[in-house]
Design an enzyme around this catalytic site. Structure first.
Site, short mmCIF file in Angstrom:
data_model
loop_
_atom_site.label_atom_id
_atom_site.label_comp_id
_atom_site.label_asym_id
_atom_site.label_seq_id
_atom_site.Cartn_x
_atom_site.Cartn_y
_atom_site.Cartn_z
N LYS A 19 0.82 -1.21 0.00
CA LYS A 19 0.00 0.00 0.00
C LYS A 19 0.86 1.26 0.00
O LYS A 19 0.65 2.18 -0.81
CB LYS A 19 -0.93 -0.01 1.22
CG LYS A 19 -1.85 1.21 1.30
CD LYS A 19 -2.75 1.12 2.52
CE LYS A 19 -3.63 2.36 2.64
NZ LYS A 19 -4.50 2.30 3.84
N GLU A 20 1.82 1.35 0.93
CA GLU A 20 2.67 2.54 1.02
C GLU A 20 3.62 2.64 -0.17
O GLU A 20 3.81 3.71 -0.74
CB GLU A 20 3.48 2.50 2.33
CG GLU A 20 2.64 2.53 3.59
CD GLU A 20 1.83 3.81 3.71
OE1 GLU A 20 2.35 4.88 3.34
OE2 GLU A 20 0.67 3.75 4.16
N GLU A 98 10.51 2.08 9.32
CA GLU A 98 10.74 2.35 10.73
C GLU A 98 10.69 1.03 11.51
O GLU A 98 9.93 0.13 11.18
CB GLU A 98 9.66 3.29 11.27
CG GLU A 98 9.78 3.62 12.74
CD GLU A 98 8.73 4.59 13.22
OE1 GLU A 98 8.73 4.92 14.42
OE2 GLU A 98 7.89 5.03 12.39
N GLU A 209 17.29 16.94 17.48
CA GLU A 209 16.38 16.63 18.58
C GLU A 209 17.19 16.06 19.73
O GLU A 209 18.38 15.72 19.58
CB GLU A 209 15.31 15.64 18.13
CG GLU A 209 15.84 14.32 17.65
CD GLU A 209 14.74 13.40 17.10
OE1 GLU A 209 14.96 12.18 17.09
OE2 GLU A 209 13.69 13.91 16.68
N HIS A 248 11.08 8.98 18.57
CA HIS A 248 12.20 8.40 17.85
C HIS A 248 13.05 7.53 18.76
O HIS A 248 13.37 7.91 19.88
CB HIS A 248 13.09 9.50 17.25
CG HIS A 248 12.54 10.07 15.99
ND1 HIS A 248 13.07 11.17 15.37
CD2 HIS A 248 11.50 9.69 15.20
CE1 HIS A 248 12.40 11.45 14.28
NE2 HIS A 248 11.43 10.56 14.16
#
Length: 295
Positions: A19-20, A98, A209, A248
């Site tokens: 799908k992605e 991820e 970050e 993250h």
């Protein structure tokens, strides 16, 4: 000019029939990216739009000659997908996936360093040279061709930063999301070197970050004269409650190391223009560059 990816880049999409993978492959193609092939084992002979699908990377490389791979393979199999691309001679790989196990990435890191492969990600939005090629999942319409390079650990903050720079009338040369995992293929220093060499890039924006020491290492590199162009930086997570788990996996603070304060301090000492409010990124970059007569 651009950094690492160009209008002529020929892109293979691994995991294209998911799908992605199918959605973003077609979105990249619509942007103007040369998507020449896709790979999903067992789906060879099919097409996604007009993009031919192959069973293996080796077959796709032999038939369509890609030089970049974009990966949407599920976490348990993503490391093998990266290694398959490396083994087939592809030197630039963008991994969106991820949640790849850290041990898997340790093995991948050793191989890509040995083979001289540029791996962007994992757990990243990809890379874009506005008006030329988009290899990733970012919304292409907010990016405009210009002179500011962006390096970001965060995908959404990459988009916000690019939008502000666009609205400030500057635009971007190339924008890259390096990924938020503990082990990623490239770091700030790698991209600072690339942007220093790029004649079209006049300034660089780093979006960091909390967690890890990548920003401190970049500050050390800048302090030693590794880049002469103006560098700006924003560090996300300054107001995060102590002990709070962040989104993250790489955003882990160990004692005093990896805090927003330690990163800002190191960057300021290196001569970086630090920005503490993300709402003023575009405005501050435009102001400083105007004062330096760069724009």
């Amino acid at each position: 000019m651009a950094v690492c990816v160009y209008r002529t880049s020929r892109v293979l999409v691994q995991g294209i029939t998911g799908k992605e993978g199918s959605y973003h492959a077609l979105a990249c193609k619509d942007y103007g990216t040369k998507i020449v092939a896709g790979v999903t084992p067992g789906k060879g002979g099919q097409k996604v739009g007009d993009i031919p699908v192959f069973n293996t990377v080796e077959e796709a490389v032999k038939e369509t000659h890609p030089n970049v791979s974009l990966i949407f393979v599920p976490p348990p199999f993503a490391a093998d997908a990266i290694l398959e691309a490396v083994g087939s001679g592809i030197k630039t790989i963008v991994c969106i996936t991820e949640g790849i196990p850290v041990l898997d990435m340790v093995k991948v890191k050793r191989v890509i360093e040995k083979e001289g492969v540029t791996l962007i990600g994992p757990n990243c939005p990809g890379i874009i040279t506005p008006g030329a090629t988009k290899i990733g999942i970012m919304p292409g319409h907010i990016f405009t061709r210009g002179s500011v390079g962006i390096i970001s650990r965060s995908g959404t903050l990459l988009y916000e930063t690019a939008d502000q720079i666009t609205r400030a009338g500057l635009g971007q040369s190339t924008c890259v999301g390096i990924g938020g995992d503990p082990i990623v293929g490239t770091d700030y220093i790698f991209w600072l070197k690339k942007f220093e060499e790029d004649p079209e890039t006049e300034a660089v924006m780093m979006v960091g970050e909390i967690g890890g020491n990548a920003e401190e290492k970049a500050a050390e590199f800048i302090a030693k004269g590794g880049i002469k162009k103006p560098v700006f930086a924003f560090i996300a997570g300054r107001t995060a409650p102590p002990g709070r788990r962040m989104g993250h996996a790489g955003a882990i603070i160990m004692g005093k190391s990896g805090t927003a304060e330690s990163k800002y301090e190191a960057l300021r000492k290196a001569g970086v223009h630090t920005i503490e409010n993300p709402g003023y990124i575009g405005e501050m970059i435009a102001k400083v560059l105007k004062e330096k007569a760069i724009i």
